[in-house]
Design a protein around this motif. Structure first.
Motif, mmCIF file in Angstrom:
data_model
loop_
_atom_site.group_PDB
_atom_site.id
_atom_site.type_symbol
_atom_site.label_atom_id
_atom_site.label_comp_id
_atom_site.label_asym_id
_atom_site.label_seq_id
_atom_site.Cartn_x
_atom_site.Cartn_y
_atom_site.Cartn_z
ATOM 1 N N SER A 205 10.106 12.704 0.370
ATOM 2 C CA SER A 205 11.136 13.116 -0.584
ATOM 3 C C SER A 205 10.456 13.317 -1.928
ATOM 4 O O SER A 205 9.241 13.148 -2.053
ATOM 5 N N GLY A 206 11.259 13.646 -2.929
ATOM 6 C CA GLY A 206 10.688 13.823 -4.268
ATOM 7 C C GLY A 206 10.481 15.289 -4.596
ATOM 8 O O GLY A 206 10.626 16.179 -3.756
ATOM 9 N N THR A 207 10.131 15.542 -5.852
ATOM 10 C CA THR A 207 9.954 16.905 -6.319
ATOM 11 C C THR A 207 8.521 17.376 -6.080
ATOM 12 O O THR A 207 7.626 16.600 -5.774
ATOM 13 N N GLU A 208 8.355 18.677 -6.212
ATOM 14 C CA GLU A 208 7.037 19.288 -6.027
ATOM 15 C C GLU A 208 6.208 19.166 -7.307
ATOM 16 O O GLU A 208 6.760 19.022 -8.390
ATOM 17 N N PRO A 209 4.859 19.224 -7.200
ATOM 18 C CA PRO A 209 4.088 19.495 -5.982
ATOM 19 C C PRO A 209 3.735 18.251 -5.159
ATOM 20 O O PRO A 209 3.105 18.364 -4.127
ATOM 21 N N GLU A 210 4.134 17.056 -5.620
ATOM 22 C CA GLU A 210 3.682 15.829 -4.958
ATOM 23 C C GLU A 210 4.172 15.716 -3.512
ATOM 24 O O GLU A 210 3.451 15.198 -2.654
ATOM 25 N N ARG A 211 5.378 16.216 -3.234
ATOM 26 C CA ARG A 211 5.858 16.136 -1.853
ATOM 27 C C ARG A 211 4.937 16.910 -0.916
ATOM 28 O O ARG A 211 4.534 16.423 0.143
ATOM 29 N N SER A 212 4.600 18.144 -1.321
ATOM 30 C CA SER A 212 3.733 18.990 -0.487
ATOM 31 C C SER A 212 2.321 18.432 -0.374
ATOM 32 O O SER A 212 1.692 18.507 0.690
ATOM 33 N N LEU A 213 1.804 17.861 -1.472
ATOM 34 C CA LEU A 213 0.449 17.299 -1.437
ATOM 35 C C LEU A 213 0.369 16.142 -0.444
ATOM 36 O O LEU A 213 -0.601 16.037 0.322
ATOM 37 N N LEU A 214 1.395 15.278 -0.435
ATOM 38 C CA LEU A 214 1.391 14.164 0.509
ATOM 39 C C LEU A 214 1.583 14.672 1.936
ATOM 40 O O LEU A 214 0.962 14.154 2.875
ATOM 41 N N GLU A 215 2.422 15.667 2.124
ATOM 42 C CA GLU A 215 2.625 16.233 3.466
ATOM 43 C C GLU A 215 1.304 16.754 4.039
ATOM 44 O O GLU A 215 0.966 16.491 5.201
ATOM 45 N N GLN A 216 0.549 17.475 3.229
ATOM 46 C CA GLN A 216 -0.734 18.014 3.696
ATOM 47 C C GLN A 216 -1.700 16.893 4.071
ATOM 48 O O GLN A 216 -2.376 16.952 5.108
ATOM 49 N N LYS A 217 -1.761 15.854 3.252
ATOM 50 C CA LYS A 217 -2.674 14.744 3.530
ATOM 51 C C LYS A 217 -2.288 14.020 4.815
ATOM 52 O O LYS A 217 -3.147 13.710 5.644
ATOM 53 N N LEU A 218 -0.988 13.774 4.991
ATOM 54 C CA LEU A 218 -0.545 13.027 6.166
ATOM 55 C C LEU A 218 -0.742 13.830 7.451
ATOM 56 O O LEU A 218 -1.052 13.260 8.507
ATOM 57 N N ILE A 232 9.737 13.665 8.956
ATOM 58 C CA ILE A 232 10.829 14.340 8.236
ATOM 59 C C ILE A 232 10.272 14.811 6.898
ATOM 60 O O ILE A 232 9.938 13.999 6.037
ATOM 61 N N ARG A 233 10.174 16.115 6.729
ATOM 62 C CA ARG A 233 9.461 16.706 5.597
ATOM 63 C C ARG A 233 10.227 16.587 4.278
ATOM 64 O O ARG A 233 9.623 16.692 3.208
ATOM 65 N N GLY A 234 11.547 16.424 4.330
ATOM 66 C CA GLY A 234 12.322 16.305 3.097
ATOM 67 C C GLY A 234 12.521 17.611 2.375
ATOM 68 O O GLY A 234 12.545 17.658 1.140
ATOM 69 N N VAL A 235 12.678 18.698 3.141
ATOM 70 C CA VAL A 235 12.917 20.027 2.563
ATOM 71 C C VAL A 235 14.323 20.475 2.962
ATOM 72 O O VAL A 235 14.599 20.678 4.149
ATOM 73 N N ILE A 236 15.208 20.605 1.988
ATOM 74 C CA ILE A 236 16.592 20.986 2.258
ATOM 75 C C ILE A 236 16.679 22.508 2.373
ATOM 76 O O ILE A 236 16.378 23.236 1.425
ATOM 77 N N GLU A 237 17.078 22.978 3.552
ATOM 78 C CA GLU A 237 17.217 24.405 3.811
ATOM 79 C C GLU A 237 18.575 24.672 4.459
ATOM 80 O O GLU A 237 19.299 23.743 4.829
ATOM 81 N N GLU A 238 18.920 25.967 4.599
ATOM 82 C CA GLU A 238 20.206 26.332 5.187
ATOM 83 C C GLU A 238 20.338 25.811 6.613
ATOM 84 O O GLU A 238 21.366 25.302 7.014
ATOM 85 N N GLU A 239 19.282 25.959 7.372
ATOM 86 C CA GLU A 239 19.305 25.541 8.770
ATOM 87 C C GLU A 239 18.222 24.492 9.018
ATOM 88 O O GLU A 239 17.118 24.579 8.472
ATOM 89 N N GLY A 240 18.538 23.512 9.871
ATOM 90 C CA GLY A 240 17.543 22.523 10.257
ATOM 91 C C GLY A 240 16.566 23.105 11.268
ATOM 92 O O GLY A 240 16.952 23.891 12.135
ATOM 93 N N THR A 241 15.300 22.761 11.136
ATOM 94 C CA THR A 241 14.281 23.234 12.076
ATOM 95 C C THR A 241 13.568 22.044 12.704
ATOM 96 O O THR A 241 13.376 21.007 12.067
ATOM 97 N N ILE A 242 13.179 22.199 13.962
ATOM 98 C CA ILE A 242 12.466 21.169 14.707
ATOM 99 C C ILE A 242 11.223 21.808 15.319
ATOM 100 O O ILE A 242 11.313 22.823 16.009
ATOM 101 N N ILE A 243 10.063 21.220 15.058
ATOM 102 C CA ILE A 243 8.798 21.733 15.592
ATOM 103 C C ILE A 243 8.063 20.599 16.282
ATOM 104 O O ILE A 243 7.884 19.520 15.704
ATOM 105 N N GLU A 244 7.616 20.840 17.518
ATOM 106 C CA GLU A 244 6.839 19.857 18.271
ATOM 107 C C GLU A 244 5.367 20.254 18.227
ATOM 108 O O GLU A 244 5.009 21.367 18.605
ATOM 109 N N GLU A 245 4.533 19.348 17.750
ATOM 110 C CA GLU A 245 3.081 19.570 17.736
ATOM 111 C C GLU A 245 2.393 18.322 18.287
ATOM 112 O O GLU A 245 2.209 17.338 17.576
ATOM 113 N N GLY A 246 2.050 18.366 19.577
ATOM 114 C CA GLY A 246 1.422 17.211 20.211
ATOM 115 C C GLY A 246 2.370 16.035 20.243
ATOM 116 O O GLY A 246 3.491 16.122 20.751
ATOM 117 N N ASN A 247 1.930 14.920 19.650
ATOM 118 C CA ASN A 247 2.752 13.708 19.635
ATOM 119 C C ASN A 247 3.626 13.598 18.384
ATOM 120 O O ASN A 247 4.236 12.558 18.136
#
Length: 353
Positions: A205-218, A232-247
């Protein structure tokens, strides 16, 4: 038919914490016969509109609060933006006056929005920061914030008054000129007995750019993690998206019902040490690991406080490694702390003549 009294609920748009902890407030208002009107801006407003699509939602002026890529420059930027923020507060006061007139508002609950108030109707201010920690400038920011708080009829602290508590020196002041009410921790979540589905849940959660920087690191760190992970990326959009990548299963956001289920199904939570998140974790009695937002003194203070209490470990954003999660095994985790304030007693404020 008697019209329900309308209460304006106005959370600050600074991450989602202020908006999420207003959810139980809004629900309580509805349960006690009031009609909440939502007012905010940006992600906070978009989030609450998804949670309460049946309620009137109004946009307020943006405070222009922004992070920097390096946390050490955050305080400098905030002071540079202060004139723009104070201008937004003045614009907000004008906007609120018009909202009161247009919607026949009978009271205001502001969660850290400094201009969401009026002398004509009862107003309450929600904050966990009576003392605003900003390092060497705390002696300026704390009295400045308390000067705004004093303009409200009451200040509601989402914590308990005595020890043990969650907010520490943030939410407890020795000055007695503020009209304080400790209302107990606020959380939209509830503990449920469900089977474990995820070894790790990451919620950003939180404002940018720190949210994106932590997402990239994690994402880079998760390459070395074999457990099943919900991210859970914490990005509010019109539609919810679900992506599976490995585990790893990625969601851009979740509504409160889905998030409650996910929290209960997860063994451990990796997140920021924001106060609203801490209240959620305490409500659920969860093990956690914190990565405070760089430059956010209150998050750094809370992380250090809870680590010193033997409850939750933390690491800085630069130093965190996925293997650090094992340290949580040696900490107690957060536990629920119940307050004794009743909503009916709080809402008496809006029945004053």
């Amino acid at each position: 038919m008697l019209q329900r009294k309308r209460i304006l609920v106005a959370p600050l748009n600074w991450g989602l914490g202020h908006a999420t902890r207003c959810i139980p407030v809004i629900e309580a208002l509805e349960n006690h016969g009031y009609e909440p009107i939502i007012a905010s801006d940006g992600m906070a407003l978009a989030f609450l509109k998804k949670e309460f699509p049946h309620l009137t939602a109004i946009e307020l002026p943006h405070y222009h609060i922004e992070y920097t890529k390096k946390g050490i420059f955050f305080k400098m930027k905030i002071f540079r933006l202060l004139p723009r923020m104070l201008k937004a507060v003045r614009e907000e006061k004008r906007a609120v006056r018009q909202i009161i007139k247009d919607h026949n508002i009978g009271g205001i609950i502001s969660d850290n929005r400094l201009g969401a108030r009026s002398k004509a109707i009862p107003c309450a201010f929600i904050t966990h920061q009576l003392n605003v920690l900003t390092g060497t400038t705390t002696w300026i920011t704390t009295p400045l914030h308390q000067r705004f708080i004093k303009k409200y009829n009451e200040c509601w602290i989402p914590d308990v008054e005595y020890s043990p508590n969650l907010s520490g020196k943030l939410g407890h002041s020795y000055d007695n000129y503020l009209k304080l009410k400790y209302i107990g921790p606020l959380s939209r979540l509830h503990k449920k007995p469900v089977a474990k589905k995820y070894d790790l849940m990451i919620i950003l959660s939180g404002t940018e750019p720190e949210r994106s920087l932590l997402e990239q690191k994690l994402k880079q760190e998760l390459v070395n993690f074999t457990g099943k992970t919900l991210f859970i990326r914490g990005v509010i959009e019109e539609e919810g998206t679900i992506i599976e990548e490995g585990n790893v299963t990625y969601y851009n956001f979740m509504n409160s019902a889905a998030l409650e289920q996910a929290f209960n199904e997860s063994e451990m939570i990796l997140c920021r040490s924001g106060y609203s998140t801490i209240m959620d974790l305490a409500q659920l009695g969860k093990k956690a690991f914190f990565i405070p937002t760089p430059g956010r003194y209150e998050q750094e203070y809370l992380a250090k406080k809870l680590k010193k209490s033997g409850l939750v470990p933390y690491a800085t954003q630069n130093d965190f490694k996925i293997n650090d999660l094992h340290k949580a095994d040696h900490y107690k985790g957060l536990k629920h702390i119940a307050g004794d304030m009743k909503w009916k007693d709080l809402f008496c404020l809006f029945e004053c003549k």
